[in-house]
Design a protein around this motif. Sequence first.
Motif, short mmCIF file in Angstrom:
data_model
loop_
_atom_site.label_atom_id
_atom_site.label_comp_id
_atom_site.label_asym_id
_atom_site.label_seq_id
_atom_site.Cartn_x
_atom_site.Cartn_y
_atom_site.Cartn_z
N ARG A 1 7.26 -17.53 0.01
CA ARG A 1 7.92 -16.43 0.72
C ARG A 1 8.15 -15.25 -0.21
NH1 ARG A 1 12.94 -15.35 0.11
NH2 ARG A 1 13.58 -17.48 -0.36
N VAL A 2 8.71 -15.51 -1.38
CA VAL A 2 9.01 -14.42 -2.32
C VAL A 2 7.73 -13.67 -2.70
CG1 VAL A 2 9.79 -13.89 -4.66
CG2 VAL A 2 11.12 -15.45 -3.22
N ALA A 3 6.66 -14.41 -2.95
CA ALA A 3 5.40 -13.77 -3.36
C ALA A 3 4.85 -12.89 -2.25
CB ALA A 3 4.38 -14.83 -3.76
N ARG A 4 4.80 -13.40 -1.03
CA ARG A 4 4.19 -12.64 0.06
C ARG A 4 5.08 -11.49 0.51
NH1 ARG A 4 0.82 -14.40 4.92
NH2 ARG A 4 0.73 -12.12 4.78
N VAL A 5 6.38 -11.72 0.61
CA VAL A 5 7.28 -10.66 1.06
C VAL A 5 7.31 -9.53 0.05
CG1 VAL A 5 9.69 -10.08 1.55
CG2 VAL A 5 8.70 -12.18 2.49
N SER A 6 7.37 -9.85 -1.23
CA SER A 6 7.42 -8.82 -2.27
C SER A 6 6.16 -7.97 -2.28
CB SER A 6 7.61 -9.46 -3.65
OG SER A 6 8.80 -10.21 -3.72
N ALA A 7 5.03 -8.61 -2.00
CA ALA A 7 3.75 -7.91 -2.08
C ALA A 7 3.45 -7.09 -0.85
CB ALA A 7 2.62 -8.91 -2.31
N TYR A 8 4.02 -7.48 0.31
CA TYR A 8 3.58 -6.84 1.55
C TYR A 8 3.89 -5.34 1.56
CZ TYR A 8 2.48 -5.75 6.28
OH TYR A 8 1.90 -5.16 7.37
N GLY A 9 2.87 -4.56 1.86
CA GLY A 9 3.05 -3.12 1.96
C GLY A 9 3.20 -2.40 0.66
N SER A 10 3.01 -3.13 -0.47
CA SER A 10 3.16 -2.47 -1.78
C SER A 10 2.02 -2.81 -2.73
CB SER A 10 4.49 -2.88 -2.43
OG SER A 10 4.51 -4.27 -2.71
N SER A 11 1.35 -3.95 -2.52
CA SER A 11 0.31 -4.35 -3.45
C SER A 11 -1.01 -3.64 -3.15
CB SER A 11 0.10 -5.87 -3.37
OG SER A 11 -0.30 -6.24 -2.06
N THR A 12 -1.88 -3.62 -4.16
CA THR A 12 -3.21 -3.04 -4.00
C THR A 12 -4.16 -4.12 -3.53
OG1 THR A 12 -2.78 -1.44 -5.77
CG2 THR A 12 -5.08 -1.83 -5.16
N LEU A 13 -4.77 -3.90 -2.38
CA LEU A 13 -5.69 -4.88 -1.80
C LEU A 13 -7.11 -4.57 -2.25
CD1 LEU A 13 -4.24 -5.00 1.84
CD2 LEU A 13 -3.66 -6.47 -0.11
N LYS A 14 -7.87 -5.62 -2.49
CA LYS A 14 -9.27 -5.47 -2.88
C LYS A 14 -10.18 -5.80 -1.71
CE LYS A 14 -8.42 -6.64 -7.74
NZ LYS A 14 -8.79 -7.54 -8.86
N LYS A 15 -11.27 -5.09 -1.61
CA LYS A 15 -12.22 -5.35 -0.54
C LYS A 15 -12.88 -6.70 -0.73
CE LYS A 15 -13.36 -0.60 0.78
NZ LYS A 15 -14.46 0.39 0.99
N SER A 16 -12.98 -7.44 0.36
CA SER A 16 -13.64 -8.73 0.34
C SER A 16 -15.14 -8.55 0.51
CB SER A 16 -13.10 -9.61 1.48
OG SER A 16 -13.88 -10.77 1.65
N GLU A 17 -15.88 -9.62 0.26
CA GLU A 17 -17.32 -9.58 0.51
C GLU A 17 -17.60 -9.49 2.01
OE1 GLU A 17 -19.01 -12.99 -1.30
OE2 GLU A 17 -18.65 -12.32 -3.36
N LYS A 18 -16.64 -9.96 2.81
CA LYS A 18 -16.80 -9.88 4.26
C LYS A 18 -16.37 -8.50 4.74
CE LYS A 18 -16.06 -14.82 5.06
NZ LYS A 18 -15.26 -15.84 5.78
N PRO A 19 -17.05 -7.94 5.73
CA PRO A 19 -16.69 -6.61 6.22
C PRO A 19 -15.30 -6.60 6.87
CG PRO A 19 -18.31 -7.65 7.67
CD PRO A 19 -18.19 -8.52 6.46
N ASN A 20 -14.59 -5.50 6.68
CA ASN A 20 -13.29 -5.27 7.30
C ASN A 20 -12.23 -6.28 6.88
OD1 ASN A 20 -14.40 -3.09 8.85
ND2 ASN A 20 -15.23 -4.61 10.28
N VAL A 21 -12.38 -6.84 5.70
CA VAL A 21 -11.40 -7.79 5.16
C VAL A 21 -11.00 -7.33 3.76
CG1 VAL A 21 -10.92 -10.17 4.47
CG2 VAL A 21 -12.34 -9.71 6.49
N GLU A 22 -9.69 -7.35 3.48
CA GLU A 22 -9.16 -7.05 2.15
C GLU A 22 -8.39 -8.26 1.66
OE1 GLU A 22 -8.18 -2.34 2.32
OE2 GLU A 22 -7.12 -3.60 3.77
#
Length: 373
Positions: free
Chosen positions: A339-360
């Motif tokens: 919970r702490v990891a996901r809540v802290s990161a949501y809306g603030s972390s930098t997402l990387k593009k996945s190999e799949k289209p439209n997925v980060e």
Amino acid sequence: MPGLSIPQPPHYVPAPAYEREALVLSFSGLCATSQSSICPRQLNPLAALNWPQEVKDAFRTHGFFYVINHGYTQAQTDRMFDIADIPMSGSERRRETHYAGDSHATGLFQGYKPRQYWHIDSGVKDSKSTTTVRACNRECGRGQTSGTSSSFLPDIDAFVKHNHYNILHELFRLVALSLDLPEETLVNMHHFDVPGGTYVRFMKYFPRSEEDEVRTKNVWMKGHTDIGSMTLLWSQPVAALQIQTKNGWRWIRHIDNALIVNAGDALEFLTGGFYKGTIHRVVQPPPDQRGHTRVGIIYFAYPDDNAKLVPLSESPVLQQAGIERKCDDSVAPSAGAWRVARVSAYGSSTLKKSEKPNVEEEVLHGIIVKHYN
């Protein structure tokens, strides 16, 4: 002696419902007693024998289901939506000053979250205000209701406990039975009086500018899975919620006084991928509902913070189906750490593009977390 009067909140008037074809599974087996508690085996033991299978089919096939006859009348539900709107009305500056939480710093959804707190995409931030009430028996009346009048704290307290004991626990019993596990297996991992992330969220989406809609491609919240084990969404009429299916994104239809139930990360961990977290997103409403606000009420259930997120491998159903682990059991996070990891990161972390289209993607505790656009 004069009679006691019940305080009346200002009435929130939602947009007219939008009728759209949608993926609908109505799970109507849960019946309420006169005491507003769900007791399926006492009321209809023959029907109850089939409910674990219905839950299994719904989660495995559709990723969600509806619950009706849950113990709250339409009038009670309407009153809760009126109360939910109170913290998001009036002075936002006052709410920010006195009740603001900081989930990025604490890893906990608590208190008031103003608009423009989470980054959505392309520099655009979110357009919703939320207020979070956690474990009312400990925290109601201590600033956690973000400006809601104390006159309505008994309503909120009763609502939270009804969601937890009369709906959530009964659903967990059905899930346990669907896995051929002892009935209280999941109930015993979701206590009300111990540290955990379970909470009720009141939220209000506000219309966005056309520029923001273009920059985000009309997506208000990217596709994601919920962090906890199970989510109870009280249905409301503004169409914006979509669920990802094999055939693409599908709208979720509003049903008066119904709950929409979906699985989250924790249940996927605990069932070794047998029940997968439901991928869902929020998008701009249809044309005839644009310009309206969207008030919502959601009960997010989390396992106790100290629960280890490892598969319930003693389940004969999981043994037969095959267990998919996200990581080795020896390094699996606790529910609190996840919970702490996901809540802290949501809306603030930098997402990387996945190999799949439209997925980060982002990596938390060595586990890939995906976001869908």
